[in-house]
Design a protein around this motif. Sequence first.
Motif, short mmCIF file in Angstrom:
data_model
loop_
_atom_site.label_atom_id
_atom_site.label_comp_id
_atom_site.label_asym_id
_atom_site.label_seq_id
_atom_site.Cartn_x
_atom_site.Cartn_y
_atom_site.Cartn_z
N MET A 1 -16.79 -15.96 -24.86
CA MET A 1 -15.71 -16.77 -24.30
C MET A 1 -14.35 -16.16 -24.65
SD MET A 1 -15.31 -20.89 -24.36
CE MET A 1 -14.33 -21.18 -25.81
N ARG A 2 -13.51 -16.05 -23.64
CA ARG A 2 -12.21 -15.42 -23.85
C ARG A 2 -11.25 -16.39 -24.55
NH1 ARG A 2 -10.80 -14.42 -18.62
NH2 ARG A 2 -12.37 -12.79 -18.70
N LYS A 3 -10.53 -15.89 -25.54
CA LYS A 3 -9.53 -16.73 -26.20
C LYS A 3 -8.17 -16.10 -25.95
CE LYS A 3 -11.96 -19.11 -29.85
NZ LYS A 3 -12.27 -20.35 -29.22
N ILE A 4 -7.30 -16.86 -25.32
CA ILE A 4 -5.95 -16.35 -25.06
C ILE A 4 -5.02 -17.17 -25.94
CG2 ILE A 4 -4.16 -16.09 -23.28
CD1 ILE A 4 -6.47 -15.83 -21.24
N ASN A 5 -4.51 -16.52 -26.97
CA ASN A 5 -3.73 -17.34 -27.90
C ASN A 5 -2.36 -16.76 -28.20
OD1 ASN A 5 -4.62 -15.24 -29.38
ND2 ASN A 5 -6.20 -16.40 -30.49
N GLN A 6 -1.86 -15.95 -27.23
CA GLN A 6 -0.51 -15.44 -27.43
C GLN A 6 0.31 -15.56 -26.16
OE1 GLN A 6 -1.23 -11.52 -29.36
NE2 GLN A 6 -0.39 -12.60 -31.12
N ILE A 7 1.60 -15.69 -26.34
CA ILE A 7 2.54 -15.64 -25.22
C ILE A 7 3.42 -14.40 -25.43
CG2 ILE A 7 2.52 -18.10 -24.66
CD1 ILE A 7 5.00 -18.46 -26.43
N TYR A 8 4.30 -14.11 -24.50
CA TYR A 8 5.08 -12.88 -24.60
C TYR A 8 6.58 -13.22 -24.64
CZ TYR A 8 6.16 -7.95 -23.86
OH TYR A 8 6.60 -6.67 -24.02
N VAL A 9 7.18 -13.03 -25.80
CA VAL A 9 8.58 -13.43 -25.97
C VAL A 9 9.34 -12.33 -26.71
CG1 VAL A 9 10.15 -15.15 -27.00
CG2 VAL A 9 7.97 -15.90 -26.02
#
Length: 471
Positions: free
Chosen positions: A1-9
């Motif tokens: 399962m893919r975990k996306i836990n970052q944003i781009y700032v």
Amino acid sequence: MRKINQIYVDGKFVTPHGTELFSLFNPATEGIIGEVRLADEVDVHTAVAAAKRAFSTWSKTGKDERIAVLNRLSASFTERLDDFKEAMVEEYGAVRGIVDELLPLAPVMFTEAAKLLQSYDFSREQGSSTVMMNPVGVAAVITPWNLNIVFVAQKVAYALAAGTTVVVKPSELSASQTQVVMEALDAADVPPGVVNIVTGRGDVIGDVITSHPDVAKVSFTGSTPVGSRIMRNAADTFKRLTFELGGKGPTILLDDADLSAAIPMALASGFLNNGQTCFSGTRILAPRHRLDEVLQAIEATMPGFRAGDPRDPETGVGPVVSQAQYDRVQSYIRLGLEEGAQILVGGEGRPEGLEKGWYVQPTVFTGVTNQMRIAREEIFGPVLVVIPFEDDDDAVSIANDSPYGLQAQVFSTDTERARRVAVQVEAGAVLVNRIFNDLEAPFGGIKLSGIGREQNVSSLEAYLEPRTITA
Ligand code: NAD
């Protein structure tokens, strides 16, 4: 399962301050494919502050620097095309047509913006004045899940060309597509803060972005109700607005149309992206004296629009994006029957043999009047209506009797006649014997379909504000 836990700032991948976890589904299986950690209000403030800092330098860059960044973005988006494809197929069931034909436009947006920049004059003489076209300030870019990558690319490309910095809020339903976008952005070495991406819920962070005092402009692609909410939020600070909203496009088959060519194109437009395209022709207007012929041609063409697994190259229509959208589309099919329309093809429930997945039967209603709700409201699923007309004037009046006005199609073997009809149709774009608009020309809607135009110089000027110097 893919975990996306970052944003781009501010040029970096960061863990959001927000802690809400949101499940991502594969609409073809209804299975959970991943989880995304969503941004919150604090993340929005951080991203807007980064964009504001970056604006002070980026807005002063020259053409060469901007062109270099745009070309790098085009290269890095091109490199990731296969990953984009995979994300679109897995995340919203995009079928071959859309990934092969529309997705490749994403890197092109950057090169087109760079090309325009070369010749665009940011300063011009008018009367006894000099008119300077200045970047508008920090722009908020808000995109839907369908073709998210292309919308982000288009808006970011022209904003950067204009000297504007951006905070992108993509749909929470498109986190996998957005992950690849963030990686492509990072690989292109865009100066920190020029493009920031915060994935979060529209109803949580959308309101914060669109009322933020340091955001000067909102460029939004999405539904009409959300558009009007953004307009209210943006009112106190008089933000500049570009809205690409919903549609209920007419496809007018004039009585000399070559149905063997027109019907496949009419259905391709109507069912594009599994029936989830703003500019689709979802109302097929047919000459009454050729109605039987039109209906037969539709039935005969339907095998080319078989519902099925988006990974199967033979599939014409994949699943709709979510359980909520499946329920909504089914409710419209029921509504059509209650309103007295008849099913020509398709109908309620799942297509035969597809027990799992948010598959809708590609459906065409006949016996429809333009006053029925199925003819007036955007369904955003593979459900089309056929409405008969008496003559060209009647076709125009039915086409125009709509709350929407995004894109229309006119089919005829007589191009001059088609043009005479086209100029009377109230829509941002009217296409003759084609279903895809001209990327060099303005695109956008009137009435409930939006405000402003995008593409080419219209996109660039959407991020510019004239300043007049008279000495
Ligand atoms: P949507 O309006 O539900 O969501 C679009 C975006 O707005 C998402 O990022 C969502 O999170 C955000 N949002 C939701 N509430 C918000 C708020 N209060 N403030 C700020 N942002 C908020 O639309 P969708 O379901 O993602 O996409 C489908 C709709 O988009 C359809 O109506 C379709 O016609 C339209 N659309 C229009 C175009 C066009 O070019 N005209 C193109 C594609 C899609």
